[in-house]
Design a protein around this motif. Structure first.
Motif, PDB file in Angstrom:
ATOM      1  N   ARG A 297      -9.521  -6.142  -4.970  1.00 45.69           N
ATOM      2  CA  ARG A 297      -8.236  -6.680  -5.423  1.00 45.69           C
ATOM      3  C   ARG A 297      -7.181  -5.572  -5.495  1.00 45.69           C
ATOM      4  NH1 ARG A 297      -9.782 -10.162  -9.368  1.00 45.69           N
ATOM      5  NH2 ARG A 297     -10.255  -8.403 -10.725  1.00 45.69           N
ATOM      6  N   ALA A 298      -7.549  -4.412  -6.028  1.00 46.98           N
ATOM      7  CA  ALA A 298      -6.606  -3.293  -6.095  1.00 46.98           C
ATOM      8  C   ALA A 298      -6.193  -2.843  -4.696  1.00 46.98           C
ATOM      9  CB  ALA A 298      -7.234  -2.137  -6.868  1.00 46.98           C
ATOM     10  N   LEU A 299      -7.163  -2.769  -3.793  1.00 46.61           N
ATOM     11  CA  LEU A 299      -6.865  -2.346  -2.432  1.00 46.61           C
ATOM     12  C   LEU A 299      -5.974  -3.365  -1.724  1.00 46.61           C
ATOM     13  CD1 LEU A 299      -7.537   0.065  -0.649  1.00 46.61           C
ATOM     14  CD2 LEU A 299      -9.502  -1.207   0.229  1.00 46.61           C
ATOM     15  N   LEU A 300      -6.256  -4.639  -1.920  1.00 45.64           N
ATOM     16  CA  LEU A 300      -5.415  -5.693  -1.357  1.00 45.64           C
ATOM     17  C   LEU A 300      -3.975  -5.558  -1.850  1.00 45.64           C
ATOM     18  CD1 LEU A 300      -7.823  -8.731  -1.799  1.00 45.64           C
ATOM     19  CD2 LEU A 300      -6.877  -7.998   0.395  1.00 45.64           C
ATOM     20  N   ARG A 301      -3.814  -5.343  -3.136  1.00 51.09           N
ATOM     21  CA  ARG A 301      -2.471  -5.218  -3.711  1.00 51.09           C
ATOM     22  C   ARG A 301      -1.732  -4.024  -3.109  1.00 51.09           C
ATOM     23  NH1 ARG A 301      -2.822  -5.125 -10.066  1.00 51.09           N
ATOM     24  NH2 ARG A 301      -0.531  -5.225  -9.838  1.00 51.09           N
ATOM     25  N   GLY A 302      -2.479  -2.948  -2.864  1.00 47.29           N
ATOM     26  CA  GLY A 302      -1.857  -1.779  -2.266  1.00 47.29           C
ATOM     27  C   GLY A 302      -1.337  -2.061  -0.867  1.00 47.29           C
ATOM     28  N   TRP A 303      -2.137  -2.758  -0.070  1.00 46.39           N
ATOM     29  CA  TRP A 303      -1.713  -3.058   1.299  1.00 46.39           C
ATOM     30  C   TRP A 303      -0.598  -4.103   1.328  1.00 46.39           C
ATOM     31  CZ3 TRP A 303      -2.086  -0.330   5.432  1.00 46.39           C
ATOM     32  CH2 TRP A 303      -3.120   0.605   5.562  1.00 46.39           C
ATOM     33  N   ILE A 304      -0.664  -5.074   0.445  1.00 46.71           N
ATOM     34  CA  ILE A 304       0.413  -6.068   0.376  1.00 46.71           C
ATOM     35  C   ILE A 304       1.717  -5.402  -0.029  1.00 46.71           C
ATOM     36  CG2 ILE A 304       1.232  -8.100  -0.880  1.00 46.71           C
ATOM     37  CD1 ILE A 304      -1.741  -9.012  -0.994  1.00 46.71           C
ATOM     38  N   GLU A 305       1.642  -4.496  -0.995  1.00 38.15           N
ATOM     39  CA  GLU A 305       2.830  -3.751  -1.419  1.00 38.15           C
ATOM     40  C   GLU A 305       3.363  -2.892  -0.277  1.00 38.15           C
ATOM     41  OE1 GLU A 305       5.720  -2.285  -4.215  1.00 38.15           O
ATOM     42  OE2 GLU A 305       4.310  -3.964  -4.353  1.00 38.15           O
ATOM     43  N   ASN A 306       2.463  -2.267   0.474  1.00 38.02           N
ATOM     44  CA  ASN A 306       2.895  -1.440   1.599  1.00 38.02           C
ATOM     45  C   ASN A 306       3.597  -2.282   2.667  1.00 38.02           C
ATOM     46  OD1 ASN A 306       2.712   1.359   2.822  1.00 38.02           O
ATOM     47  ND2 ASN A 306       1.794   0.175   4.473  1.00 38.02           N
ATOM     48  N   GLY A 307       3.209  -3.540   2.773  1.00 41.34           N
ATOM     49  CA  GLY A 307       3.853  -4.423   3.739  1.00 41.34           C
ATOM     50  C   GLY A 307       5.325  -4.622   3.452  1.00 41.34           C
ATOM     51  N   ALA A 308       5.704  -4.548   2.181  1.00 44.65           N
ATOM     52  CA  ALA A 308       7.116  -4.705   1.827  1.00 44.65           C
ATOM     53  C   ALA A 308       7.927  -3.478   2.211  1.00 44.65           C
ATOM     54  CB  ALA A 308       7.250  -4.973   0.326  1.00 44.65           C
ATOM     55  N   ASN A 309       7.247  -2.314   2.300  1.00 45.74           N
ATOM     56  CA  ASN A 309       7.927  -1.066   2.650  1.00 45.74           C
ATOM     57  C   ASN A 309       6.907  -0.123   3.267  1.00 45.74           C
ATOM     58  OD1 ASN A 309       9.533   1.196   2.896  1.00 45.74           O
ATOM     59  ND2 ASN A 309       9.583   1.655   0.705  1.00 45.74           N
ATOM     60  N   PRO A 310       6.614  -0.261   4.569  1.00 39.49           N
ATOM     61  CA  PRO A 310       5.573   0.555   5.190  1.00 39.49           C
ATOM     62  C   PRO A 310       5.827   2.057   5.126  1.00 39.49           C
ATOM     63  CG  PRO A 310       6.141  -1.310   6.586  1.00 39.49           C
ATOM     64  CD  PRO A 310       7.162  -1.260   5.492  1.00 39.49           C
ATOM     65  N   ALA A 311       7.067   2.457   4.863  1.00 35.56           N
ATOM     66  CA  ALA A 311       7.358   3.888   4.763  1.00 35.56           C
ATOM     67  C   ALA A 311       6.790   4.489   3.487  1.00 35.56           C
ATOM     68  CB  ALA A 311       8.870   4.125   4.813  1.00 35.56           C
ATOM     69  N   TYR A 312       6.608   3.659   2.458  1.00 38.99           N
ATOM     70  CA  TYR A 312       6.206   4.174   1.149  1.00 38.99           C
ATOM     71  C   TYR A 312       4.823   4.821   1.195  1.00 38.99           C
ATOM     72  CZ  TYR A 312       5.062   4.176  -3.846  1.00 38.99           C
ATOM     73  OH  TYR A 312       4.681   4.540  -5.119  1.00 38.99           O
ATOM     74  N   GLY A 313       3.829   4.072   1.693  1.00 40.99           N
ATOM     75  CA  GLY A 313       2.480   4.613   1.764  1.00 40.99           C
ATOM     76  C   GLY A 313       2.389   5.797   2.708  1.00 40.99           C
TER      77      GLY A 313
END
Length: 341
Positions: free
Chosen positions: A244-260
């Motif tokens: 779940r934590a990993l999913l949230r990280g990737w979903i969040e990165n989808g909103a701003n791929p530059a962040y990760g």
């Protein structure tokens, strides 16, 4: 809280190459109240793991009561599945063929999902001689880094009912030999080599084409997320929380791929001299591959692909006696994690 398991100076210097492999280090005992969950990375900290960096930075693992640890990978080192088998990691990304080889050595692993359900393996071709369909491969000179790529091309052509008429041409990591005319098509990763052409001012879809192998019939989820079967059985709530934590990280990165990508280049992988612009572009290209159309969420793939696409290629590589999908793949924890988002 996050722990990056340390590298020796000798190991650090070994990480300058371009091969992707696991890195074996002893697991550290970290005194704290939260359980440590360790992930073995197949390569150095970079944009390939953008969602992981976001999940760490945003505190998603901490919210699950997890102390996350990770170990970088590098060339000329034992694979991540070796670390998993040795009990030095709880989760590992991998590839199907190495996974099957470890299963044949009496390891009891389970696949919980795939980091890239849409495989980034692709073909690059120039617009003057495009390769967009399986039929376009017939008679072509295919620039390839690995002899095993022949099994993949054979699978694509056989599935399409086409003759095995082509030539494999050994090449290196850069796609520039395609420009030099050394071959007609280059086997690439959609998240990597196209950036080289883009930096030359070339435009994808105009000057060159990137065709995913999955669009040619080779639909093999990449980066299976692997754990020991008994670990999953004994720690199911922890496994669900990790996913779940990993999913949230990737979903969040989808909103701003530059962040990760920025986190990877300037913080977690700062010692490796990564090119920030390249890393951002890699994150932008990789993010759409973390989920496929019709799936309930990232990491999800159709287990039927195991029987129809994965096993035939494994058989071509000489691997036999492999488990059925129902005996190897367990998407239950992932399903629970996605449903709880």
């Amino acid at each position: 809280m996050t722990t990056a398991l340390p590298l020796s100076r000798r190991s650090l210097l070994a990480l300058g190459g371009a091969a992707a492999a696991g890195f074996s280090l002893p697991r550290m005992a970290i005194a704290q109240s939260m359980p440590v969950v360790s992930t073995a990375l197949g390569w150095i900290p970079n944009a390939e793991y953008a969602g992981l960096w976001v999940a760490i930075e945003k505190g998603y693992f901490a919210e699950e009561g997890i102390e996350i640890a990770y170990t970088p990978g590098g060339p000329n080192a034992p694979g991540v599945l070796v670390r998993l088998a040795a009990g030095q990691a709880d989760f590992a990304g991998g590839d199907w063929i190495p996974l099957f080889e470890t299963l044949n050595r009496d390891n009891d692993f389970v696949v919980l999902g795939a980091a890239f359900p849409a495989n980034p393996a692709a073909l690059m071709s120039l617009s003057a001689n495009p390769v967009l369909t399986p039929a376009d491969l017939v008679g072509k000179r295919i620039l390839s880094q690995m002899p095993a790529d022949k099994n993949t091309i054979d699978f694509i052509l056989t599935k399409a009912g086409l003759p095995l008429d082509y030539e494999m041409v050994p090449t290196g990591f850069s796609p520039e030999p395609l420009l030099a005319g050394d071959g007609d098509v280059y086997m690439a990763f959609a998240t990597n080599q196209p950036i080289t052409f883009e930096k030359m001012g070339m435009v994808a879809g105009q000057d060159f084409h990137v065709t995913l192998l999955r669009d040619l019939g080779y639909d093999v989820p990449a980066g299976p997320i692997v754990a020991k079967r008994d670990y999953v059985a004994q720690n199911r709530p922890l496994v669900v929380g990790y996913l779940r934590a990993l999913l949230r990280g990737w979903i969040e990165n989808g909103a701003n791929p530059a962040y990760g990508a920025e986190l990877g280049a300037t913080k977690y992988g700062v010692d490796f001299g990564l090119d920030l612009d390249q890393q951002i572009r890699q994150s932008e290209l990789g993010q759409p591959l973390t989920a496929v159309a019709g799936a309930p969420g990232p990491f999800w793939f159709d287990p039927a692909l195991y029987e129809t696409n994965i096993l035939p290629v494994a058989a071509a590589a000489g691997l036999t006696g492999l488990p059925a999908a129902s005996d190897l793949i367990d998407l239950g924890p992932l399903e629970e994690a996605i449903a709880s988002l």
